[in-house]
Scaffold this active site. Structure first.
Site, PDB file in Angstrom:
ATOM      1  N   ARG A  54       0.854  -1.183   0.000  1.00 13.37           N
ATOM      2  CA  ARG A  54       0.000   0.000   0.000  1.00 13.37           C
ATOM      3  C   ARG A  54       0.895   1.239   0.000  1.00 13.37           C
ATOM      4  NH1 ARG A  54       2.401   1.893   3.726  1.00 13.37           N
ATOM      5  NH2 ARG A  54       0.843   3.519   3.791  1.00 13.37           N
ATOM      6  N   GLY A  55       0.228   2.393  -0.135  1.00 15.21           N
ATOM      7  CA  GLY A  55       1.014   3.623  -0.271  1.00 15.21           C
ATOM      8  C   GLY A  55       1.205   3.907  -1.758  1.00 15.21           C
ATOM      9  N   ALA A  56       1.072   5.188  -2.120  1.00 13.67           N
ATOM     10  CA  ALA A  56       1.005   5.536  -3.538  1.00 13.67           C
ATOM     11  C   ALA A  56       2.178   5.001  -4.375  1.00 13.67           C
ATOM     12  CB  ALA A  56       0.919   7.054  -3.663  1.00 13.67           C
ATOM     13  N   ARG A  97      -7.699  -0.115  -6.711  1.00 15.41           N
ATOM     14  CA  ARG A  97      -7.872   0.982  -5.742  1.00 15.41           C
ATOM     15  C   ARG A  97      -7.989   2.300  -6.514  1.00 15.41           C
ATOM     16  NH1 ARG A  97      -4.220   1.115  -0.573  1.00 15.41           N
ATOM     17  NH2 ARG A  97      -6.025   2.319   0.122  1.00 15.41           N
ATOM     18  N   GLN A 210      -2.045   2.929  10.011  1.00 19.11           N
ATOM     19  CA  GLN A 210      -0.737   2.861   9.327  1.00 19.11           C
ATOM     20  C   GLN A 210       0.336   3.641  10.078  1.00 19.11           C
ATOM     21  OE1 GLN A 210      -3.664   3.381   7.809  1.00 19.11           O
ATOM     22  NE2 GLN A 210      -3.670   2.784   5.661  1.00 19.11           N
ATOM     23  N   ASP A 251      -1.546  10.762  -2.034  1.00 15.11           N
ATOM     24  CA  ASP A 251      -1.918   9.684  -2.945  1.00 15.11           C
ATOM     25  C   ASP A 251      -2.266  10.235  -4.323  1.00 15.11           C
ATOM     26  OD1 ASP A 251      -2.215   7.229  -0.963  1.00 15.11           O
ATOM     27  OD2 ASP A 251      -2.869   9.075   0.006  1.00 15.11           O
ATOM     28  N   ASN A 261      -4.821  12.801   0.668  1.00 15.14           N
ATOM     29  CA  ASN A 261      -3.994  11.951   1.524  1.00 15.14           C
ATOM     30  C   ASN A 261      -4.939  11.208   2.476  1.00 15.14           C
ATOM     31  OD1 ASN A 261      -1.290  11.097   2.255  1.00 15.14           O
ATOM     32  ND2 ASN A 261      -1.612  12.138   4.197  1.00 15.14           N
ATOM     33  N   LYS A 262      -4.383  10.351   3.282  1.00 15.37           N
ATOM     34  CA  LYS A 262      -5.187   9.513   4.190  1.00 15.37           C
ATOM     35  C   LYS A 262      -6.183  10.351   4.993  1.00 15.37           C
ATOM     36  CE  LYS A 262      -5.080   5.893   4.319  1.00 15.37           C
ATOM     37  NZ  LYS A 262      -6.028   5.069   3.519  1.00 15.37           N
TER      38      LYS A 262
END
Ligand code: MRU
Length: 372
Positions: A54-56, A97, A210, A251, A261-262
């Protein structure tokens, strides 16, 4: 970066079997360090969707290797059958995603490159080289983000006469979210490695935590002083002068400077603005959406399983377990991301330097993207 003193990237080709992609299963961190083999596009798609990776940046790199795996397994009897299969697998990867633009960027970069091949063998070789190039570039761009971003920390450290610089970060935009170094963490690692005294407030980042699970773990592995805080604590710390600088990842960032972002990032930006604290987003250019002007209106926000909100997981008697947090019958909503409008962002740290979060600022760093 290092895990128990040994250098790792987050994704790589198995040394003795280049048909196998290997990655760290991030669902199990920080309590178990497990490496998984990915051998089919279905496995790669599952790894992205279920957030083993995960993570861009890492999603982009994984999609790059996914396209190579797609090419390896595509029918070889004709060019058109080969390309049709690779395209279909690319579309499956893209559907995993919605928010991180690096996913689409990596699939389309591979698709453009693969089609240049003379024949099937050539196209497979191109897919391999492109996957490696995407991963190497991601690591190098994050390293450069660190070189640029560290100047901000150095300046604050000088102003504070060497007293520790207190940073705050949200979610995990660390090396685990990329191939190496991370985006938000690259300036932090660079500062620490230069001997600048720093301390990082790590937002736990509900619902998947996270920050508490991944950022805390990787900062700890590198020896960076840090403290995990509940998501709601940031505003209080800022009001009391305990935060000098906020650095988050992204992201997807529009070319006008709106930063997705998150979930929860926007609230931190509001609190930072109210307290006059600089708020930076660190991201490689693969995260910039060159077609999107209005981030709040147009960036697709992922909605995930409500059980991620209803449940919480952690270590119990040596085992990873999940427990129910809410009343059995209470419904829950799980929005994965939010968008911080450019007016709340002090600046963007990229591999080419630091710019204002605006169309003018971003295009000054990337003049080749100007359309007229
Ligand atoms: O849902 P995730 O874990 O893939 O979300 C991505 C993130 O970790 C963050 O939003 C991060 O700050 C930006 S990605 C480099």
């Amino acid at each position: 970066m290092n895990v128990f003193g040994k250098h790792y990237r987050t994704i790589w080709l198995k040394p003795d079997d280049p048909g196998v992609v290997q990655a760290i299963d991030q669902r199990l961190l920080p309590h178990q360090f497990v490496i998984v083999d990915l051998t089919t596009t279905e496995e790669v798609a599952f790894a992205i969707k279920d957030m083993l990776v995960r993570g861009a940046g890492l999603i982009g790199a994984t999609a790059g290797y996914g396209m190579y795996i797609a090419a390896l397994h595509a029918p070889r009897h004709s060019r058109s059958a080969f390309l049709e299969a690779v395209r279909a697998d690319g579309d499956k990867l893209k559907a995993t995603r919605p928010t991180a633009v690096n996913l689409e960027w990596a699939v389309e970069r591979q698709w453009t490159a693969i089609q240049q091949g003379q024949d099937v063998e050539d196209m497979i070789e191109i897919a391999l080289q492109t996957a490696n190039a995407i991963a190497d570039e991601d690591a190098e761009y994050c390293r450069r983000i660190g070189e640029h971003g560290v100047t901000l920390i150095e300046a604050i450290s000088r102003r504070k006469n060497g007293e520790p610089v207190n940073l705050l970060t949200h979610c995990n935009a660390g090396w685990l979210a990329f191939v190496d170094y991370g985006s938000a963490t690259a300036p932090i690692y660079a500062a620490f490695d230069r001997g600048i005294k720093i301390h990082v407030w790590v937002d736990e980042t509900r619902p998947r935590n996270q920050g508490a699970r991944l950022t805390a773990w990787e900062l700890g592995q590198h020896g960076v002083p840090h403290t995990v805080i509940a998501d709601n604590a940031g505003g209080h710390l800022m009001q009391h002068g305990l935060v000098d600088l906020v650095i988050v990842g992204s992201d997807r960032t529009t070319y006008t400077g709106d930063v997705a972002n998150k979930i929860g990032t926007y609230l931190k930006a509001l609190a930072a603005k109210d307290n006059g604290i600089p708020f930076y987003a660190a991201l490689p250019s693969s995260t910039i959406d060159w077609n999107m002007r209005d981030g709040v209106k147009d960036i697709p926000i992922e909605e995930r399983d409500s059980d991620e909100v209803r449940m919480i997981s952690g270590l119990h008697n040596g085992e990873n377990v999940s427990v129910l947090l809410t009343p059995e019958t209470s419904p829950a909503a799980n929005y994965g991301f939010d968008v911080t409008p450019s007016r709340l962002v002090t600046g963007i740290i990229t591999e080419r330097g630091i710019c204002e979060a605006s169309e003018q600022g971003i295009l000054a760093l990337y003049p080749e993207k100007k359309t007229s």
